[in-house]
Design an enzyme around this catalytic site. Structure first.
Site, PDB file in Angstrom:
ATOM      1  N   CYS A 159       0.821  -1.210   0.000  1.00  0.00           N
ATOM      2  CA  CYS A 159       0.000   0.000   0.000  1.00  0.00           C
ATOM      3  C   CYS A 159       0.854   1.259   0.000  1.00  0.00           C
ATOM      4  O   CYS A 159       2.075   1.216   0.033  1.00  0.00           O
ATOM      5  CB  CYS A 159      -0.919  -0.013   1.213  1.00  0.00           C
ATOM      6  SG  CYS A 159       0.001   0.054   2.770  1.00  0.00           S
ATOM      7  N   ALA A 169       3.303   1.605   2.814  1.00  0.00           N
ATOM      8  CA  ALA A 169       4.491   0.775   2.617  1.00  0.00           C
ATOM      9  C   ALA A 169       5.480   1.473   1.689  1.00  0.00           C
ATOM     10  O   ALA A 169       6.693   1.374   1.875  1.00  0.00           O
ATOM     11  CB  ALA A 169       4.101  -0.588   2.045  1.00  0.00           C
ATOM     12  N   ARG A 184      12.873  -4.870   5.824  1.00  0.00           N
ATOM     13  CA  ARG A 184      13.231  -4.581   4.432  1.00  0.00           C
ATOM     14  C   ARG A 184      14.721  -4.686   4.142  1.00  0.00           C
ATOM     15  O   ARG A 184      15.141  -4.628   3.018  1.00  0.00           O
ATOM     16  CB  ARG A 184      12.713  -3.187   4.062  1.00  0.00           C
ATOM     17  CG  ARG A 184      12.646  -3.019   2.580  1.00  0.00           C
ATOM     18  CD  ARG A 184      11.743  -1.910   2.156  1.00  0.00           C
ATOM     19  NE  ARG A 184      12.073  -1.550   0.792  1.00  0.00           N
ATOM     20  CZ  ARG A 184      12.868  -0.565   0.470  1.00  0.00           C
ATOM     21  NH1 ARG A 184      13.413   0.201   1.388  1.00  0.00           N
ATOM     22  NH2 ARG A 184      13.130  -0.313  -0.792  1.00  0.00           N
ATOM     23  N   HIS A 216       5.550   6.400  -2.630  1.00  0.00           N
ATOM     24  CA  HIS A 216       6.857   6.933  -3.048  1.00  0.00           C
ATOM     25  C   HIS A 216       6.702   8.404  -3.407  1.00  0.00           C
ATOM     26  O   HIS A 216       7.494   9.243  -2.998  1.00  0.00           O
ATOM     27  CB  HIS A 216       7.390   6.205  -4.286  1.00  0.00           C
ATOM     28  CG  HIS A 216       7.504   4.720  -4.140  1.00  0.00           C
ATOM     29  ND1 HIS A 216       7.260   3.862  -5.178  1.00  0.00           N
ATOM     30  CD2 HIS A 216       7.839   3.941  -3.069  1.00  0.00           C
ATOM     31  CE1 HIS A 216       7.455   2.620  -4.772  1.00  0.00           C
ATOM     32  NE2 HIS A 216       7.782   2.629  -3.502  1.00  0.00           N
TER      33      HIS A 216
END
Lengths: 561, 455
Positions: free
Chosen positions: A50, A53, A84, A182
């Site tokens: 999503c 994230a 991550r 992003h």
């Protein structure tokens, strides 16, 4: 030959068929336009995450000197904690918040009466405990729904504590994937951090490394090479990086864009605001790394730098030649499928090519059309309801804007090193390969059945699905806890890891000796029964048989028999 | 490691740091994976289920399937009804499960989606089922979500009947497949047949065959869940996980149920077996008594390495309570007993455990705590051993304290989910892990002249 795409789509009912058909390209058919960055079909097992994230997990999270506070119930903060592999060493002041997960852990009363009070209190506690200079607030789904004004809280925190506080409204439901996150993160960094430090010293040949998150230490390997040549890496966005470094990043002369998808917004905005050029690079793969290094040297045009670049390339290649040759000899002729986020599916094809491995299927989880087809299609991409919800910042030239190159030099470089451009993944792919956007669980299994890759690179959710199907699976999000895979040394580590996976002795013990002639218990025989007649699967098996057998041969079930 | 953690303690009211819990939906998902041919479905944005599948996959090293309603901004504003109905259709079309187990998320709970209404309007193929549980992420923890999903299966599927069969019901709570296999072995040795709900054995420890099976051969069958209404009695394990489901069994199915702790350690296993014995009318067989004897033997053999070693126990409430009791049986000294899941009853139960072993020294016990707090405690008074889930490894490294991984999640080791911590076998395994870890440390730290080869 049976059409694989058709066969896979044929199991979908009308609506799903319609929405998936343009996400799958059979390059042999001559198609080149792909559908991307659109909604996943509800109920389909997509691999996508999503907006949160993408924002917190990918871009903001790696900043080690900032206290990143997740504002929401506990889950989102918890799941993005240490999962991550964006490695970080403590900063110059000994700070490293990467090991910490900070959350407001919202409870029912906070949802009912609003969570701003709790957020303010959480910031107060974070300041008391950690005395950070930067605080980042990342929202999760309910925050946007109940209308908490995190931006007002951020302003309050700046006044109250004299910190810099960035608020990111990256609720999970925004956009269609991580991609929206992003963009939101890029906007926040541009608005509040980039351009705020004009004092810290900057070295000669200053560059930023964009879209490098230091997974498995990739950024460290890339930086090692750049520094060896003589570049000053001003700032990495954002692996092992700091908010402080971002503040001075506008003073670099060139932005090197590794992951185009997650960070091209910053590259574009810095270009408009400060005149910094950007160059798409790829430090995954030897040929790709060499090309990137030569392009960068070309940009600066300094003869010593160019000579030094060649010298370093030669040294580095020499040092790994023997092992790379050996690895290539053993891996040559294998087939790979790759499904990763928004850049690596392209980057790793380059490294696989170096090793003699062909990519038969590649796809992106959250890319846009330009990542597949190149930036030339950006003008054609129509905005939809989902993409409109993600703010596009309008950037004007800053008063510190300066042209780094003369117009003539710019035009010359535009020709030679393709400045400010990305040509996308498809152009580097072989004619018979498949490209699949937002590949899902069902399609993964089907493509394995048809294409029979020797290795399938994907993520943790797929890993054991693929492995259970008898195919080596390596995670390219986390590198399966290995790495770095970038640069010169990384290429060797990647090759070793791939060979190690194929060689695992257990592959040859899957079928018990008493069941080798019993198809239902013998996966190899079983899969042959299931593969459609005349399909590429059978052909690929024949071509596999032509590969010089090596001791580690994965298809040695037959030998075993 | 964890260099920013000060030893000066600050009472926090709002900031959670390094949590020891996660949210309800992942618990619901885990519970639903323990039902045969079930597709867990997350009614929210797709990031939730992506995180949950990753999390469960990392613990089990197994595929963890689940789908999502994939909310967008529009669905969040106008409600998720259309998304859920489309999901149900697509899931049955593409994945052909026998049942879909829907759970909510903070998103769908905040906008007030009415799952019951949506599901009743959805097109469900003949013979297929859809159940749901409300699992708001801002209430309780993953443990609460697990309990809610199990309770929902019972409330929505089990049919009360006056005709009783000879089986019993067993709600194992949140344990690993290896634990469920051990519970099954104990039941069988006690001459009992049981319906176990949920049952992840065979699902999240499925064998490597070279053929991927989307629905492996494990899991509680739907027929068995329905038939739970006809069992002669039921046992529910773990107060935090199984209270809700236990109430459903008692209240809705009118079945006699004992709610008891997870059988971790000697006495809890003794009690569990005696309960089984009273249900089957069969004595505890000699085989099990011998197994118990071997456990006690081991505990005596290695006693000097356990004696009064200070231990911090952290994780999920039911597991932590069991571990605390077993530590006391081993002669270890729990100093800190901590869970991230909220609920004062945890503290009361741990106090009771300590009293039952006549321990009167001061123990820090906390529910709704976090690992940052535990680390601060440890910085002020150290321990000899950490006993808990993977994230504790940061503290283990920071404080150079040995650690035994147990409970949930264990993300950084292999094989743990195959093996039990319940029953005497589980206790033998735990005792061996703890003794070996403490003794490895002794060997590592001692002077050369003190390195004993014989012990």
């Amino acid at each position: 030959m049976m059409d694989i795409k058709e066969a896979i789509l044929s199991n979908y009912k009308a609506k799903v068929f319609k929405s998936r058909k343009d996400h799958i390209l059979d390059l042999a058919s001559g198609q080149s336009a792909i559908s991307a960055n659109s909604r996943a079909v509800p109920g389909i097992m997509t691999n996508r995450g999503c907006c949160y994230a993408g924002c917190k997990g990918v871009v903001v999270g790696p900043l080690k000197d900032a206290c990143v506070i997740t504002h929401g119930p506990i889950g989102c903060g918890f799941y993005s904690w240490g999962t991550r592999r964006n490695k970080a060493r403590s900063d110059d002041y000994g700070r490293n918040f990467i090991q910490y997960c900070l959350s407001t852990d919202m409870q029912e009363p906070d949802i009912v009466f609003g969570g701003e009070k709790k957020l303010r209190q959480a910031i107060t506690e974070a300041v008391t405990l950690f005395k950070p200079e930067h605080i980042m607030i990342c929202s999760t789904c309910p925050v946007g729904l109940i209308g908490d004004d995190i931006h007002a809280v951020a302003s309050w925190a700046e006044k109250e504590f004299g910190v810099k506080c960035l608020a990111f409204s990256c609720e999970g439901y925004k956009g269609v994937s991580q991609s929206g996150g992003h963009h939101i993160a890029n906007n926040g960094l541009m608005k509040k951090l980039i351009g705020s430090d004009d004092i810290s010293p900057i070295g000669r040949f200053p560059v930023n490394l964009l879209g490098e998150y230091n997974i498995g230490g990739d950024g460290w390997e890339t930086e090692r090479i750049l520094k060896k040549i003589g570049y000053d890496v001003v700032c990495v966005f954002t692996g092992d990086s700091t908010a402080k470094a971002i503040e001075k990043s506008h003073r670099a002369h060139l932005n090197l864009v590794q992951c185009h998808r997650s960070i091209n917004y910053v590259a574009e905005m810095m270009n408009k605001a400060f005149g910094i050029h950007w160059l798409k690079v790829n430090f995954v793969g030897l040929k790709a790394t060499v090309k990137s290094l030569k392009d960068i040297a070309q940009f600066f045009g300094d003869s010593d730098l160019i000579a030094r670049t060649d010298e370093v390339i030669e040294q580095e290649l020499d040092a790994i030649k023997e092992e790379m040759d050996l690895l290539t000899e053993r891996l040559n002729g294998r087939k790979a499928a790759i499904f990763v986020g928004g850049s690596r599916s392209h980057h790793y094809q380059e490294l696989l090519k170096d090793l003699g491995v062909e990519t038969v299927l590649a796809g992106y989880e959250f890319a846009h059309r330009d990542d597949y087809e190149g930036r030339k299609v950006i003008g054609e991409i129509k905005e939809d309801a989902d993409s409109k919800n993600i703010e596009s910042l309008i950037v004007e030239p800053d008063k510190r804007y300066k042209a780094i190159l003369s117009e003539a030099r710019y035009q010359e470089l535009k020709e030679t090193i393709d400045l400010e451009n990305y040509q996308g993944m498809i152009k580097d792919m072989e004619n018979g390969a498949f490209v699949v956007d937002d590949l899902n669980h069902y399609e993964t299994i089907e493509f394995i059945r048809f294409l029979k890759p020797d290795v399938f690179f994907s993520g943790i959710k797929d890993k054991f699905v693929i492995q259970k199907a008898g195919v080596l699976s390596r995670q390219l999000h986390s590198y399966d806890y290995s790495g770095p895979y970038s640069g010169f040394n990384g290429a060797v580590i990647f090759g070793r890891d791939l060979l190690m996976g194929l060689k695992a002795p257990a592959w040859r013990m899957i079928t018990p000796p008493w069941a080798v002639n019993d198809p239902p218990n013998n996966p190899e025989a079983y899969r042959d029964l299931k593969a459609p007649e005349g399909s590429q699967a059978l052909e690929s098996r024949e071509s596999l048989a032509n590969i010089k057998p090596i001791e580690s041969d994965l298809s040695s079930e037959a030998q075993h028999a | 490691m964890l260099d920013q953690t000060p030893s000066e303690y600050l009472e926090r009211k709002a900031l959670r740091i390094n949590p020891l819990k996660t949210c309800q939906p992942v618990g619901a998902l885990y519970a639903a994976l323990g039902v045969r041919k079930c597709m867990p479905h997350s009614h929210g944005s797709q990031g939730c289920v992506s995180y949950h599948r990753s999390f469960l996959t990392r613990h089990f090293k197994e595929p963890a399937i689940a789908t999502s309603s994939s909310f967008t901004e529009g669905a969040s504003v106008f409600g998720g009804g259309a998304n859920l109905k489309a999901s149900i259709k697509n899931i049955f079309d593409i994945y052909d499960p026998d049942i879909i187990a829907v759970h909510t998320t903070c998103l769908s709970e905040t906008i007030g989606d009415d799952l019951n209404a949506f599901i009743s309007e959805a097109t469900v193929p003949e013979g297929k089922l859809v159940v749901y549980a409300n699992t708001p992420s801002y209430v309780g923890s993953h443990i609460t979500g697990f309990g809610n999903m199990v309770a929902s299966f019972i409330k929505q599927l089990s049919i009360p009947t006056s005709a009783k069969c000879d089986k019993i019901g067993l709600l194992p709570g949140w344990v690993n497949p290896g634990d469920i296999r051990e519970l099954k072995r104990l039941l069988s040795l006690m001459g009992l047949e049981a319906i176990i709900l949920p049952d992840q054995s065979g699902v999240l420890d499925s064998p490597m065959t070279g053929t991927y099976q989307m629905y492996p051969e494990g899991g509680t069958t739907i027929e068995d869940i329905i038939a739970l209404g006809s069992v002669k009695a039921a046992i529910s394990l773990g107060y935090a996980c199984s209270t809700e489901a236990s109430l459903a069994i008692k209240g809705r199915l009118n079945i006699e149920t004992s709610l008891m702790p997870l059988p971790i350690g000697v006495r809890a296993t003794d009690n569990f077996l005696m309960s089984l014995s009273s249900l089957s009318g069969q004595k505890v067989p000699l085989d099990l008594e011998s197994e118990r004897g071997r456990l006690i033997d081991l505990m005596l053999d290695a006693n000097q390495y356990f004696h009064e070693k200070k231990v911090a126990i952290f994780g999920d409430p039911d597991t932590v309570e069991g571990l605390c009791a077993f530590c006391l049986e081993l002669g270890l000294k729990p100093l800190y007993v901590l869970t991230g899941t909220p609920g004062d009853s945890f503290v009361e139960r741990v106090k009771k455990i300590l009293r039952s072993y006549q321990e009167t020294y001061e123990v820090k016990i906390k529910a709704a705590g976090d690992l940052f707090e535990l680390h601060q405690w440890i910085k002020n008074q150290g321990v000899d051993l950490l006993l808990g889930s993977s994230y504790g490894k940061q503290i283990a490294k920071a404080q150079d304290t040995p650690m035994v991984r147990v409970g949930f999640p264990v993300l950084d080791r292999y094989g743990h989910a195959y093996n039990p911590i319940v029953g005497y076998r589980g206790a033998i395994r735990l005792a061996e892990m703890i003794a070996s870890t403490l003794m490895d440390r002794l060997d590592r730290d001692c002077a050369d002249e003190d390195l004993d080869v014989v012990m």
